[in-house]
Write an enzyme that holds these catalytic residues in place. Structure first.
Site, PDB file in Angstrom:
ATOM      1  N   HIS A  20       7.666 -11.334  11.364  1.00 28.05           N
ATOM      2  CA  HIS A  20       7.325 -12.579  12.058  1.00 28.05           C
ATOM      3  C   HIS A  20       7.073 -12.312  13.546  1.00 28.05           C
ATOM      4  CE1 HIS A  20       7.738 -17.003  12.845  1.00 28.05           C
ATOM      5  NE2 HIS A  20       8.067 -16.536  14.044  1.00 28.05           N
ATOM      6  N   GLU A  21       8.006 -11.624  14.174  1.00 31.35           N
ATOM      7  CA  GLU A  21       7.863 -11.344  15.608  1.00 31.35           C
ATOM      8  C   GLU A  21       6.702 -10.382  15.872  1.00 31.35           C
ATOM      9  OE1 GLU A  21       9.352 -13.171  17.608  1.00 31.35           O
ATOM     10  OE2 GLU A  21      10.712 -14.040  16.139  1.00 31.35           O
ATOM     11  N   HIS A  24       3.517 -12.423  16.273  1.00 30.29           N
ATOM     12  CA  HIS A  24       3.367 -12.964  17.627  1.00 30.29           C
ATOM     13  C   HIS A  24       2.981 -11.863  18.611  1.00 30.29           C
ATOM     14  CE1 HIS A  24       4.821 -16.819  16.435  1.00 30.29           C
ATOM     15  NE2 HIS A  24       6.087 -16.456  16.263  1.00 30.29           N
ATOM     16  N   ASP A 205       8.935  -1.754 -35.197  1.00 31.64           N
ATOM     17  CA  ASP A 205       8.493  -0.410 -34.791  1.00 31.64           C
ATOM     18  C   ASP A 205       7.119  -0.087 -35.348  1.00 31.64           C
ATOM     19  OD1 ASP A 205      10.924  -0.005 -33.463  1.00 31.64           O
ATOM     20  OD2 ASP A 205      11.883   0.727 -35.292  1.00 31.64           O
TER      21      ASP A 205
END
Length: 397
Positions: A20-21, A24, A205
């Protein structure tokens, strides 16, 4: 294993915060804004280093993160030399991009996780006739069946057990009726009468096996009872199918998050009730509840595909919720800052129409009481949810 789940969630949470950072930070740098700090966590600094004009570091409390961009609001003191590169001097569209970049990164991460899940592990499909459970006995009543009550010595053997059905068998025909989905199989069993003799054809099988048994009945429940449950298979999607699945899942989580957020005020009384899981309060949780759910999933006695699928979807859902929450037009969230920028630009446009000068930046000091009130409301709901998840957690089963 439960502790491992907590660690996985906390790592994913911190990674999401950093992403998130980073959104920015990268957007601000792209537009030439001056970013002086990039930190993970809050509180005292335990490590930092300078690279160019930016200080990178880690704080003691891993409860979030932040990027310091010069001149974010009209209240910030800025060195005159840095003013041209301040956030507030950038064009409105650039400021909006910087503000929404954090949520954008959450959305990219969530979409990528769901896409990789569908492409790599596969999409869950529980509408198959492959058996994941063969009951040992006939439950005495519908309540015992629904609640998964343990068998007692007086309970008769289940028709499935008598027939010799095994976990992993795929039923292809029930008493002459071909079936290819669990819905079909459940319907024909329900339509059959208790006590009727039936023939089953299964794929075991890779070879067909014919079995015979007599259906039982369960008190309080109509139709025949065989004593089986389907397993969930994971089917890998094509790239286009994975994109479609990710888009659909993203939309469903977004709608569900909005609904849960809208129901939160009314759900508060049920957060501490015994039947929380069956109410709207069972659909909302804090980071503590999400971490506990991750721990339960990792420690559960299920296959690795179930565990990885659950954890990835949980992390994706968390990122979608946080990304959307941040875009709400409420200060101090990113969406609140976007609303301020839009208001400034609309006000400037109206001033130009009237032949008046640009009124400039909004005086953020006037918004401090509103910002503080919203912040306290967010803290209140967060604390209530954390307390509920500690004293009255929702067991994911």
């Amino acid at each position: 294993m439960d502790l491992l789940g907590w660690l996985i969630f906390l790592f994913a949470l911190m990674f999401s915060v950093m992403l998130h950072e980073t959104g920015h930070f990268v957007a601000a740098k792209k537009f030439g804004m001056k970013a002086t700090r990039y930190f993970v966590g809050f509180g005292p600094t335990i490590w930092s280093t300078h690279r160019g004009e930016t200080e990178y570091g880690i704080k003691a409390l891993p409860l979030g993160g932040f990027v310091k961009i010069v001149g974010m609001t009209s209240m910030d003191d800025v060195d005159p030399a840095d003013e041209p590169r301040s956030f507030r001097q950038a064009p409105g569209w650039q400021r909006i991009i910087v503000l929404v970049a954090g949520s954008f990164m959450h959305f990219v991460l969530a979409f990528g996780l769901i896409f990789c899940l569908a492409l790599g592990i596969g999409i869950e499909n529980d509408n198959t006739t492959q058996l994941g459970l063969v009951a040992a006995c006939v439950p005495p009543n519908e309540s015992a069946l629904v609640n998964g009550a343990a068998c007692t010595s007086s309970d008769p053997r289940s028709p499935a057990s008598i027939a010799g059905l095994r976990v992993g068998d795929t039923i292809t025909s029930f008493d002459g009726v071909k079936v290819s989905s669990w819905a079909q199989l459940a319907d024909v069993i329900k339509d059959a009468k208790p006590g009727s003799r039936v023939t089953l054809t299964v794929d075991r099988d890779g070879r067909p096996v014919t079995l015979h048994t007599t259906l039982a009945g369960v008190t309080g429940r109509t139709g025949g009872y065989l004593g089986i449950a389907a397993t969930t298979v994971f089917q890998s999607a094509s790239p286009l199918g994975a994109i479609e699945y990710a888009g659909t899942g993203f939309g469903q989580v977004l709608v569900g998050s909005a609904r849960a957020l809208a129901e939160l005020p009314a759900a508060i009384p049920d957060l501490f009730s015994k039947n929380r899981a069956s109410t709207a309060a069972g659909n909302v949780s804090s980071v503590v509840g999400a971490a506990e759910a991750t721990g339960q999933a990792v420690a559960a006695d299920v296959g690795w595909q179930y565990k990885v699928s659950f954890v990835l979807l949980l992390i994706a859902s968390l990122n979608i919720f946080v990304g959307a929450l941040n875009l709400l037009p409420l200060h101090p969230m990113d969406g609140g800052h976007v609303a301020v920028v839009i208001y400034e630009r609309v006000r400037a446009w109206l001033a130009r129409l009237r032949g008046r000068p640009d009124p400039g930046l909004v005086d953020m000091r006037k918004l401090v009481p509103l910002t503080f009130s919203i912040f306290m409301i967010l803290v209140f709901f967060s604390m209530i949810l954390i307390l509920a998840d500690i004293v009255n957690p929702v067991n994911i089963g």
